[in-house]
Design an enzyme around this catalytic site. Structure first.
Site, PDB file in Angstrom:
ATOM      1  N   TYR A 171      -1.977  -1.425  10.639  1.00  0.00           N
ATOM      2  CA  TYR A 171      -1.817  -1.399   9.002  1.00  0.00           C
ATOM      3  C   TYR A 171      -1.070  -0.884   8.588  1.00  0.00           C
ATOM      4  O   TYR A 171       0.116  -1.353   7.861  1.00  0.00           O
ATOM      5  CB  TYR A 171      -3.406  -0.918   8.506  1.00  0.00           C
ATOM      6  N   SER A 174       0.492  -1.165  -0.110  1.00  0.00           N
ATOM      7  CA  SER A 174       0.028   0.173  -0.415  1.00  0.00           C
ATOM      8  C   SER A 174       1.005   1.275   0.210  1.00  0.00           C
ATOM      9  O   SER A 174       1.738   0.854   0.411  1.00  0.00           O
ATOM     10  CB  SER A 174      -0.846  -0.174   1.186  1.00  0.00           C
TER      11      SER A 174
END
Ligand code: NAD
Length: 260
Positions: free
Chosen positions: A155, A142
């Site tokens: 995350y 990401s």
């Protein structure tokens, strides 16, 4: 050149993972799907893709937060196809909360599903790749593997960790025919992001179109979502011969987010 190769894509019953599985199958690769969902819906996705492409498409229901289940997933694909040539570590979840209020169980689940599962899958798949002197490991990371955002501590930590793992594995196998890379998308409109749009619309009492532009895509200069097909096309490129010297990289596909 990918014809008759075999792949495992974790978390591929939805979103980006299924898009990558579709692209691999269309390139002639046998694919082991993995992930949760309604059994009848998954079976239709599996059988439709197999019928469309003519390759073997199977589904394994492993929970990748469990190390033994990750090993079982890789073992099942190796048994069914004779090899795991391509591993895409894609499974992921999100939870948004300030760090001092972050629930411990969500922290642990995010680390287990994103970073620990990547380690266990690579560990299980690598010996076969080394024996055949060919492999492609792609960690679906990401932009949050390169930069942080508030309220996403678990995350962001897991995604930064996946890039460290990517670099380390790439160095360990650099003299072989195996590469290991990270793909770092900005926002892609999948069920994972739909949940965040919904939550932010409620939190800010804003209509969805304003939440998308002013909150979700605030950091994404292109002001449009990255498309699943774009991420899948980059995956296919990284699997090809032209990418054999690309290893240990973290490639942004983020509409300019990490150029800031
Ligand atoms: P999604 O929610 O659409 O799909 C997630 C998939 O993971 C599903 O198939 C789900 O069943 C599976 N999964 C979840 N927990 C699992 C577990 N314990 N075991 C096995 N499978 C499990 O999400 P997505 O948006 O397609 O995200 C896929 C990956 O891409 C994730 O790693 C995510 O962090 C990353 N990513 C997404 C975006 C985005 O904007 N959507 C951006 C950058 C990176």
């Amino acid at each position: 050149m990918l014809k008759n190769k075999s792949a495992v894509v974790t978390g591929s019953t939805s979103g980006i993972g299924f898009g990558i599985a579709q692209a691999l199958a269309r390139a002639g690769v046998n694919v082991m799907l993995n992930g949760f969902g309604d059994a009848a819906v998954i079976e239709k996705m599996r059988s439709d893709l197999a019928a469309e492409t003519g390759v073997q498409v199977l589904h394994h229901p492993s929970d990748v937060s469990q190390p033994a289940e990750v090993a079982a997933l890789i073992g099942a694909a190796a048994d069914a196809f004779g090899a795991v040539d391509i591993l895409v570590n894609n499974a992921g979840i999100q939870h948004v909360a300030p760090v001092d209020e972050f629930p411990e169980d969500k922290w642990t689940a995010i680390q287990s599903i994103i970073i620990n599962s990547s380690f266990h899958a690579i560990k299980a798949a690598l010996p076969g790749m080394k024996a055949r002197n060919w492999g492609r490991i792609i960690n679906l990371v990401s932009a949050h593997g390169l930069v942080a955002s508030p309220f996403k501590s678990a995350y962001v930590t897991a995604k930064h960790g996946q890039i460290g793992l990517t670099k380390t594995v790439a160095l360990e196998v650099a003299e072989t025919g195996i590469t290991c890379n990270a793909i770092c998308p900005g926002y892609v409109r999948t069920p994972l992001v739909e949940g965040q749009i919904e939550a932010q619309a409620k939190a800010h009492n804003l209509p969805h179109d304003r939440v998308i532009r002013e909150v979700i895509l605030a950091a994404q200069p292109s002001k449009r979502f990255v498309e699943i097909d774009e991420v899948a096309a980059l995956t296919i490129f990284l699997c090809g011969d032209a990418a054999k010297s690309i290893t240990g990289t973290a490639i942004p596909i983020d509409g300019g987010w990490t150029a800031r």
